[in-house]
Write a protein that holds these residues in place. Sequence first.
Motif, short mmCIF file in Angstrom:
data_model
loop_
_atom_site.label_atom_id
_atom_site.label_comp_id
_atom_site.label_asym_id
_atom_site.label_seq_id
_atom_site.Cartn_x
_atom_site.Cartn_y
_atom_site.Cartn_z
N TYR A 36 1.19 -1.65 -0.26
CA TYR A 36 -0.14 -0.07 0.62
C TYR A 36 0.42 1.37 -0.01
O TYR A 36 1.99 1.79 0.83
N GLU A 42 -3.98 10.95 3.97
CA GLU A 42 -5.21 10.37 4.09
C GLU A 42 -4.52 8.65 3.80
O GLU A 42 -4.09 9.25 3.88
N GLY A 43 -5.90 8.31 3.44
CA GLY A 43 -5.52 6.63 4.10
C GLY A 43 -5.06 6.06 3.21
O GLY A 43 -4.97 6.30 1.49
N PRO A 44 -4.15 4.72 3.15
CA PRO A 44 -3.39 4.06 2.16
C PRO A 44 -4.48 3.53 0.77
O PRO A 44 -5.03 3.20 1.13
N GLN A 98 -8.13 -12.77 9.37
CA GLN A 98 -9.14 -12.12 7.89
C GLN A 98 -8.56 -10.63 8.59
O GLN A 98 -9.16 -9.54 8.08
N TYR B 35 -8.85 0.04 11.29
CA TYR B 35 -7.86 -0.25 11.80
C TYR B 35 -6.96 1.19 12.63
O TYR B 35 -7.59 2.39 12.56
N PRO B 43 -0.19 0.65 9.98
CA PRO B 43 -1.37 0.34 10.56
C PRO B 43 -2.20 -1.33 11.50
O PRO B 43 -1.84 -1.94 11.56
N PHE B 45 -4.60 -4.09 13.28
CA PHE B 45 -6.77 -4.54 13.05
C PHE B 45 -6.65 -4.45 14.70
O PHE B 45 -6.34 -5.05 15.39
N GLN B 48 -13.73 -6.68 12.40
CA GLN B 48 -14.15 -6.62 11.21
C GLN B 48 -15.84 -7.22 11.44
O GLN B 48 -15.80 -8.09 12.37
N LEU B 90 -8.61 4.19 10.85
CA LEU B 90 -8.65 3.72 9.69
C LEU B 90 -9.88 3.09 9.19
O LEU B 90 -9.59 1.81 9.93
N TYR B 97 -13.08 -11.18 1.67
CA TYR B 97 -11.81 -12.87 1.30
C TYR B 97 -10.95 -11.28 0.46
O TYR B 97 -10.24 -12.62 -0.10
N THR B 99 -9.41 -7.57 -1.25
CA THR B 99 -9.03 -7.18 -1.60
C THR B 99 -9.57 -5.71 -0.16
O THR B 99 -10.53 -5.31 -0.38
N GLN B 100 -8.69 -4.96 1.01
CA GLN B 100 -9.30 -3.84 1.36
C GLN B 100 -8.58 -2.30 1.02
O GLN B 100 -7.86 -2.33 0.16
N TYR B 101 -10.02 -1.60 0.60
CA TYR B 101 -9.56 -0.24 0.18
C TYR B 101 -10.18 0.37 1.44
O TYR B 101 -11.04 0.28 2.10
N PHE B 102 -9.46 0.98 1.66
CA PHE B 102 -9.08 2.40 2.89
C PHE B 102 -10.02 3.44 3.13
O PHE B 102 -9.77 4.47 1.14
N GLY B 103 -10.57 3.97 3.82
CA GLY B 103 -10.88 5.51 3.46
C GLY B 103 -9.44 6.38 3.90
O GLY B 103 -8.73 6.20 4.21
N PRO B 104 -9.86 8.10 4.24
CA PRO B 104 -9.07 8.35 4.70
C PRO B 104 -8.75 8.97 6.05
O PRO B 104 -7.49 9.06 5.88
#
Lengths: 112, 111
Positions: A36, A42-44, A98, B35, B43, B45, B48, B90, B97, B99-104
């Motif tokens: 990442y 900003e976030g990653p 997870q 996170y 980050p 964890f 979830q 975050l 299962y 890919t994780q996409y992050f916010g700002p």
Amino acid sequence: DQQVKQNSPSLSVQEGRISILNCDYTNSMFDYFLWYKKYPAEGPTFLISISSIKDKNEDGRFTVFLNKSAKHLSLHIVPSQPGDSAVYFCAVFVQGAQKLVFGQGTRLTINP
Amino acid sequence: DAGVTQSPTHLIKTRGQQVTLRCSPKSGHDTVSWYQQALGQGPQFIFQYYEEEERQRGNFPDRFSGHQFPNYSSELNVNALLLGDSALYLCASSLVYDTQYFGPGTRLTVL
């Protein structure tokens, strides 16, 4: 204990040259790895990933290499551009839990 | 197509107070992960949420709790704030299962 380690807190590279960021992990059962990129405020942002069934994955200027015997992965950026200046995080996806486990990050600075 | 959004952007609280942070996942995503990123660290964890239930939890005390709503948005609550809770929080969304996409992120400062 740190399961994912990025031993270089910072890296400075000339524009147009290759940037190589490194990452080591401790658990040989880890099988999915990600990089990442993070800009300030900003976030990653997801860059590229690799599964343990491969040893290389390319996406444009970005290539990730995985050396399972050494428990080491690296991200190559070529050619490096000023917009690549950011903090880069290596992460492993832990299937059972997870969750992503991140390294401490490497700050990459591309000099004009 | 909006990405992951978080609110508020910044927050200042005092020790002992409670805080609620909010996250809206990327369209089509059903899983939300939270996170905590301390200064100079990667980050960490927290937990979830999937199908409105906490399905995994990291090494964080019970002062950290969360919720997922039927529209997949999520809240992170932190009670009895400590100075050490100051961090960037975050939210990441994904299909389970995937890919994780992050916010700002939300920058929390505890005074």
